[in-house]
Design a protein around this motif. Sequence first.
Motif, PDB file in Angstrom:
ATOM      1  N   ALA A  10       0.836  -1.212   0.000  1.00 47.99           N
ATOM      2  CA  ALA A  10       0.000   0.000   0.000  1.00 47.99           C
ATOM      3  C   ALA A  10       0.867   1.257   0.000  1.00 47.99           C
ATOM      4  O   ALA A  10       0.601   2.227  -0.722  1.00 47.99           O
ATOM      5  N   LYS A  11       1.879   1.212   0.803  1.00 49.87           N
ATOM      6  CA  LYS A  11       2.793   2.366   0.884  1.00 49.87           C
ATOM      7  C   LYS A  11       3.471   2.592  -0.474  1.00 49.87           C
ATOM      8  O   LYS A  11       3.622   3.724  -0.936  1.00 49.87           O
ATOM      9  N   TRP A  12       3.856   1.509  -1.102  1.00 51.63           N
ATOM     10  CA  TRP A  12       4.497   1.571  -2.425  1.00 51.63           C
ATOM     11  C   TRP A  12       3.542   2.208  -3.445  1.00 51.63           C
ATOM     12  O   TRP A  12       3.917   3.096  -4.207  1.00 51.63           O
ATOM     13  N   HIS A  13       2.278   1.747  -3.428  1.00 55.10           N
ATOM     14  CA  HIS A  13       1.289   2.328  -4.343  1.00 55.10           C
ATOM     15  C   HIS A  13       1.096   3.817  -4.060  1.00 55.10           C
ATOM     16  O   HIS A  13       1.014   4.644  -4.975  1.00 55.10           O
ATOM     17  N   ASN A  57       3.942   5.833  -5.387  1.00 52.53           N
ATOM     18  CA  ASN A  57       3.854   5.872  -6.856  1.00 52.53           C
ATOM     19  C   ASN A  57       2.759   6.824  -7.329  1.00 52.53           C
ATOM     20  O   ASN A  57       2.903   7.529  -8.333  1.00 52.53           O
ATOM     21  N   ASP A  58       1.637   6.849  -6.566  1.00 54.16           N
ATOM     22  CA  ASP A  58       0.518   7.727  -6.921  1.00 54.16           C
ATOM     23  C   ASP A  58       0.878   9.202  -6.736  1.00 54.16           C
ATOM     24  O   ASP A  58       0.255  10.077  -7.341  1.00 54.16           O
ATOM     25  N   THR A  60       5.675  14.453  -5.404  1.00 53.42           N
ATOM     26  CA  THR A  60       5.177  15.228  -4.260  1.00 53.42           C
ATOM     27  C   THR A  60       5.421  14.523  -2.933  1.00 53.42           C
ATOM     28  O   THR A  60       5.628  15.174  -1.923  1.00 53.42           O
ATOM     29  N   ARG A  61       5.396  13.187  -2.967  1.00 58.01           N
ATOM     30  CA  ARG A  61       5.599  12.455  -1.710  1.00 58.01           C
ATOM     31  C   ARG A  61       6.700  11.418  -1.878  1.00 58.01           C
ATOM     32  O   ARG A  61       6.721  10.675  -2.848  1.00 58.01           O
ATOM     33  N   LYS A  62       7.624  11.419  -0.957  1.00 56.57           N
ATOM     34  CA  LYS A  62       8.642  10.370  -0.951  1.00 56.57           C
ATOM     35  C   LYS A  62       8.370   9.344   0.129  1.00 56.57           C
ATOM     36  O   LYS A  62       9.018   8.318   0.213  1.00 56.57           O
ATOM     37  N   GLY A 113       9.795  -2.571  -9.655  1.00 54.36           N
ATOM     38  CA  GLY A 113       9.874  -1.720  -8.465  1.00 54.36           C
ATOM     39  C   GLY A 113       9.224  -2.308  -7.226  1.00 54.36           C
ATOM     40  O   GLY A 113       9.157  -1.647  -6.180  1.00 54.36           O
ATOM     41  N   PHE A 114       8.737  -3.534  -7.322  1.00 54.80           N
ATOM     42  CA  PHE A 114       8.074  -4.178  -6.182  1.00 54.80           C
ATOM     43  C   PHE A 114       8.999  -4.102  -4.963  1.00 54.80           C
ATOM     44  O   PHE A 114      10.171  -4.451  -5.044  1.00 54.80           O
ATOM     45  N   PRO A 115       8.504  -3.635  -3.829  1.00 56.47           N
ATOM     46  CA  PRO A 115       9.403  -3.358  -2.689  1.00 56.47           C
ATOM     47  C   PRO A 115      10.094  -4.601  -2.122  1.00 56.47           C
ATOM     48  O   PRO A 115       9.445  -5.628  -1.905  1.00 56.47           O
TER      49      PRO A 115
END
Lengths: 371, 124
Positions: free
Chosen positions: A40-43, A46-47, A51-53, A119-121
């Motif tokens: 979820a964090k990965w998605h 990506n979304d 703007t967000r790291k 890119g799968f964590p």
Amino acid sequence: MIIRNELKPRFVGERFERQTLPLEFAADLKALQDLIQIIAKWHFINDHKGTRKRGPRHLSSLMEMHIVGIDPGSAIPVLGVFADQPELDFDNLFSRSVTTFLSVVENIGKNESWELPLGFPQDAIKLFEPFGKSLYDSERIEFAVTSDVPIIKYDVKVRNKILAKVAPDRLERRTLRGKIVEIDLDANTFQLRTYDSKVTGRISDGFHRKLIDVFSSERRLVIDIEGICIHNSKDRALRLEKLDRMDIVNTEVMRDRLDQISSLRPTWLMGLGRDRDGLLRDFWDAWESFVLHNLPQPNLFPIDDDGIEVEWTAGDEHVSLELALTDLKGRLIYFNDNTSELRESPVNLTFEEAWEDINKAAGEIMLRFHS
Amino acid sequence: MRSDSLALRQVDPAFKSPDGSVTSQVFKPMPEKDQGLLSAYNSELISPTKAYTHFTETRGGRSAGVLGVEVAEVNELGLQVREDPSEFNEHAVVDMAHLSKGQVDRPAKAMRAAAVKRGWLHQP
């Protein structure tokens, strides 16, 4: 609190027929929760590229799962998620994460050759180690996304496939030699003492009786076990994940040879040899305790002055242990037939470190010979 | 002795393992008996088979067979082989008297390697 989302993995197998879940699966379910959260964090990142790291604060607590019930039909724990920040588009994030997770599992299960999403964590990959760890070979976890989509199955095979691929240096097929020192039927595990460690193994289907027989035999039998094994970075076996083969090692040859040597009377060597009755017992006790290793059985010879020679040969190389049976002290000798290189060092078998030197020296020539 | 002659050694059955391997002790003189002189038969004067018969029947020894090292091979190790008819006519010795117990290891193992490479010259 309102349950915003649910995940209903169905546990299939004899242990779940009473519609209950053994407590050990708490760790597996926790790993499943962590997997979904990391995805979820990965998605989320990506979304929000640019703007967000980082993921939203408290995402883990927002997506905390609770066992809110067990549904009928084998054992189906209902994992509920309580979310109270709808502005995060939380429902969408959760369902996408579950979908991604299931597509990974489905892909691995169906295909011999598979790739993870780009890119799968990595942190998520690692969680496939605890997730499903408690499953027996005959058991599985099923996920039904919707009634019109085939069920997605997660079992030991799928788990081993992903672990073998993501950590090839840690998970591989190996043969371990040792003695069974403990069996825990409740945990479905056994402990094998190898020469350098204790390895916990899962009792795979079909091996319960054999392992118990070996464990309860009058003599502690030495066995070879082949299976999927997890190793640490120093190549030390940590855990046996799957047991495929088990053979009792025939130490009779060595014991018979010791009996032969033991029975030599002072008449051997034209009357100059000495009687070894009794002395060999101390040697054999030490041997059985410490040479539980992957080496072939060595050749044994008496030495004229109350001693014994133990020798491993691999091609042109030899490692010999020449011991005085009276105090188990002696020499460890390496010799190369081609180069006449000879190295020797003193050994005292009453110290455990000496066995490490012996096993290492003999192991090295075996490794060179077979490589 | 000629450089291509063999020093024939009787192998005590205890020094041969069930798989046929032999220990390098076959080529070490016995401390109490040999005084650094490794007994052998001189192949110039007796065949391996007759040496075996002589050892087991005439001298009453036990032997699992006969191995041999060439004089030249022994010389390469810095050792000498010489005839020694004091015990019986075909007797020879590999002289290791000047070596300490620890120094015997290398030539003994090298002789074993050469002899094993040559193979059994006689087995009962």
